[in-house]
Scaffold this active site. Structure first.
Site, short mmCIF file in Angstrom:
data_model
loop_
_atom_site.label_atom_id
_atom_site.label_comp_id
_atom_site.label_asym_id
_atom_site.label_seq_id
_atom_site.Cartn_x
_atom_site.Cartn_y
_atom_site.Cartn_z
N ASP A 1 24.78 -39.59 23.65
CA ASP A 1 25.25 -39.87 25.00
C ASP A 1 24.33 -39.23 26.04
O ASP A 1 23.65 -38.23 25.75
CB ASP A 1 26.67 -39.32 25.20
CG ASP A 1 27.72 -40.15 24.49
OD1 ASP A 1 27.41 -41.29 24.08
OD2 ASP A 1 28.86 -39.67 24.36
N PHE A 2 24.36 -39.78 27.23
CA PHE A 2 23.54 -39.31 28.35
C PHE A 2 23.61 -37.79 28.52
O PHE A 2 22.58 -37.12 28.67
CB PHE A 2 24.02 -40.02 29.63
CG PHE A 2 23.40 -39.53 30.90
CD1 PHE A 2 22.09 -39.86 31.21
CD2 PHE A 2 24.13 -38.76 31.79
CE1 PHE A 2 21.51 -39.41 32.40
CE2 PHE A 2 23.56 -38.32 32.98
CZ PHE A 2 22.25 -38.64 33.27
#
Length: 237
Positions: free
Chosen positions: A81-82
């Site tokens: 994830d970011f």
């Protein structure tokens, strides 16, 4: 009074990633694979919005000026994830990438994460078994749903309990790999990950400047030698 039928739900993603100034670090390299440390705040793959071009894949394929060479055939076998930092495996040719993809698909690859959770987790070890489904009304969130959700299992071990404020450092071992799995599972048991902007309590997001989730270890078989490989990545929190 009868209300008019609503229009079909359209998913709109207006997210624009802020500039990530931290570089990708190469932890290990040979002719077949890279083991890298992804910084928090960097996309794994470039987004559809042209403003979201910067990503792990873009930097690897094009090189990081003055820091790392270009790897034109680099392919990501998995994503983070970011906001998640930490270890990623990258295939440097078609054969290696195919081999790694098969290991991920058959769940042969084991990953471990470190996370700082809000509050005090009372049990030293546990398993969260809660199915996850897409939440079409609240994209990009997912939801716990026992009717439409897919199996999702996360095991955890408490490593340290901290005070002022009350927090718990845990090691997660996800058995499955659903989108946002560790974040929503943590929230579901009442201990959201600090800094998470999607699954949070009244104060958990403000308790950290970033998402305190880090991919620390990965266990797999090298795609060329076939030998067991354990890679580690130091945690920044």
């Amino acid at each position: 009074m009868v209300e008019p039928l609503s229009a079909p739900h359209t998913i709109i993603d207006n997210f624009i990633a802020p500039k990530c100034h931290e570089a990708i670090k190469i932890l290990y390299q040979d002719d077949a694979i890279l083991i890298i440390n992804k910084p928090s705040g960097l996309l794994s793959l470039s987004g559809k919005n042209p403003l979201n071009w910067d990503s792990v894949h873009y930097r690897l394929v094009n090189g990081q000026k003055g820091l790392t060479a270009a790897f034109p055939e680099a392919k990501l076998s998995h994503r983070l994830d970011f906001g998640t930092s930490g270890i990623m495996i990258v295939g440097l040719n078609a054969s290696a990438s195919k081999h790694l993809n098969k290991q991920f698909q058959s769940r042969e690859i084991q990953k471990r994460y470190l996370a700082m959770l809000e509050g005090s987790v009372t049990t030293l070890q546990g398993e969260i078994n809660l199915p996850i489904a897409k939440d079409k009304e609240r994209f990009p969130l997912v939801k716990i749903c026992k009717t439409t959700g897919k199996e999702a299992i996360s095991k955890y071990t408490v490593l340290k309990r901290l005070l002022k404020p009350e927090r718990t450092l845990v090691q997660f071992t996800p058995i499955t790999g659903r989108t946002h799995q560790l974040r929503i599972h943590s929230h579901a048991i009442g201990h959201p990950i600090l800094g998470c902007d999607l699954y949070k309590s009244k104060r958990s997001e403000q308790m950290a400047e970033r998402l305190l989730l880090h991919a620390s270890d990965v266990f797999f078989h090298h795609p060329v030698t076939g030998l067991p490989f354990h890679a580690k990545c130091p945690c920044p929190f």
